[in-house]
Write a protein that holds these residues in place. Structure first.
Motif, PDB file in Angstrom:
ATOM      1  N   ASN A 161       0.827  -1.216   0.000  1.00 54.67           N
ATOM      2  CA  ASN A 161       0.000   0.000   0.000  1.00 54.67           C
ATOM      3  C   ASN A 161       0.855   1.256   0.000  1.00 54.67           C
ATOM      4  O   ASN A 161       1.934   1.311   0.591  1.00 54.67           O
ATOM      5  N   GLU A 165       0.428   5.263   0.647  1.00 58.57           N
ATOM      6  CA  GLU A 165      -0.466   6.293   1.183  1.00 58.57           C
ATOM      7  C   GLU A 165      -0.010   7.683   0.768  1.00 58.57           C
ATOM      8  O   GLU A 165       1.068   7.872   0.185  1.00 58.57           O
ATOM      9  N   CYS A 221      -4.328   0.796  -2.398  1.00 61.17           N
ATOM     10  CA  CYS A 221      -4.168  -0.507  -1.723  1.00 61.17           C
ATOM     11  C   CYS A 221      -3.063  -1.324  -2.386  1.00 61.17           C
ATOM     12  O   CYS A 221      -2.814  -1.205  -3.598  1.00 61.17           O
ATOM     13  N   ALA A 222      -2.487  -2.212  -1.602  1.00 58.36           N
ATOM     14  CA  ALA A 222      -1.418  -3.094  -2.086  1.00 58.36           C
ATOM     15  C   ALA A 222      -1.864  -3.930  -3.284  1.00 58.36           C
ATOM     16  O   ALA A 222      -1.111  -4.113  -4.249  1.00 58.36           O
ATOM     17  N   GLU A 223      -3.083  -4.461  -3.207  1.00 62.77           N
ATOM     18  CA  GLU A 223      -3.562  -5.354  -4.263  1.00 62.77           C
ATOM     19  C   GLU A 223      -3.635  -4.622  -5.600  1.00 62.77           C
ATOM     20  O   GLU A 223      -3.264  -5.151  -6.649  1.00 62.77           O
ATOM     21  N   CYS A 248     -10.385  -5.128   0.258  1.00 62.30           N
ATOM     22  CA  CYS A 248     -11.509  -4.192   0.294  1.00 62.30           C
ATOM     23  C   CYS A 248     -12.365  -4.375  -0.963  1.00 62.30           C
ATOM     24  O   CYS A 248     -11.966  -5.013  -1.938  1.00 62.30           O
TER      25      CYS A 248
HETATM   26  N1  THU Z   1      -5.320  -1.529   2.474  1.00 61.44           N
HETATM   27  C1  THU Z   1      -4.793  -2.317   1.496  1.00 61.44           C
HETATM   28  O1  THU Z   1      -3.686  -2.075   1.009  1.00 61.44           O
HETATM   29  N2  THU Z   1      -5.526  -3.368   1.078  1.00 61.44           N
HETATM   30  C2  THU Z   1      -6.736  -3.720   1.558  1.00 61.44           C
HETATM   31  O2  THU Z   1      -7.365  -4.642   1.045  1.00 61.44           O
HETATM   32  C3  THU Z   1      -7.300  -3.007   2.696  1.00 61.44           C
HETATM   33  C4  THU Z   1      -6.615  -1.746   3.062  1.00 61.44           C
HETATM   34  C5  THU Z   1      -4.540  -0.376   2.941  1.00 61.44           C
HETATM   35  C6  THU Z   1      -5.101   0.946   2.514  1.00 61.44           C
HETATM   36  C7  THU Z   1      -4.528   1.863   3.557  1.00 61.44           C
HETATM   37  O3  THU Z   1      -3.229   2.258   3.140  1.00 61.44           O
HETATM   38  C8  THU Z   1      -4.389   0.988   4.772  1.00 61.44           C
HETATM   39  O4  THU Z   1      -4.488  -0.352   4.328  1.00 61.44           O
HETATM   40  C9  THU Z   1      -5.447   1.229   5.828  1.00 61.44           C
HETATM   41  O5  THU Z   1      -6.715   1.182   5.302  1.00 61.44           O
END
Ligand code: THU
Length: 162
Positions: A61, A63, A72-74, A111
């Motif tokens: 991820n 930010e 998000c990482a995915e 998510c």
């Molecule tokens: N996050 C992800 O990278 N993947 C997910 O499936 C859920 C949330 C990250 C987004 C944000 O940088 C941090 O987790 C908190 O929400």
């Protein structure tokens, strides 16, 4: 008329239950949490995608001080995979959460936005994308495909752009 949907998945507590190539993918996803850029949430997430040609694509991820601009990482991993290897099917994605300040006691679930993006690529490539959710040590959940994580979805089929 009552209807219901059943969600089938595999649950393991030993990584050795997975084939070797997926064991490696999980280890890469775990390792990728360490390079996450998560200075605001301190919630590090790692992802790793196995392509049909054997290449592993990394993601974590990212930010931003303007919070909604983060990713998000995915999706970081999927967009990178599609940008670099548009013709290679994404056979599996491993996802791992590794918060800085506590230990997750269950595998991280992607998510809704990331499920929508997985669905897009799975439909595009006409091949299952396995989804592997993991913790930093033992528990693992494996879904045979990404579409099952988003029932009653909206997709390219609805736009009739086949
Ligand atoms: N996050 C992800 O990278 N993947 C997910 O499936 C859920 C949330 C990250 C987004 C944000 O940088 C941090 O987790 C908190 O929400």
């Amino acid at each position: 008329m009552h209807k219901s949907i059943t969600l089938e998945y595999e649950y393991f507590t030993d990584i050795k239950c997975l084939p070797l190539e997926l064991q490696k993918l999980v280890e890469v996803a775990r390792n990728n949490t360490l390079q996450a850029y998560a200075p605001y949430s301190h919630f590090r997430v790692g992802a790793a995608i196995l392509l049909d040609n054997g290449v592993i694509i990394n993601g974590n991820n990212q930010e931003n001080a303007s919070y909604p601009q983060g990713m998000c990482a995915e999706r970081v991993a999927m967009f990178q995979a599609s940008a670099l290897y548009p013709e290679q099917a994404m056979l599996a994605i491993a996802i791992c959460g590794n918060p800085e300040n506590f230990s997750l006691n269950h595998p991280l679930s992607p998510c809704g936005g990331c499920r929508q993006v997985m669905l897009e690529y799975e439909k595009k490539q006409r091949h299952n994308m396995k989804v592997i959710l993991c913790t930093m040590k033992d528990e693992l959940i494996v879904f045979e495909n990404a579409s099952m994580l988003l029932p009653f979805n909206f997709s390219k089929d609805d736009l009739q752009t086949k």
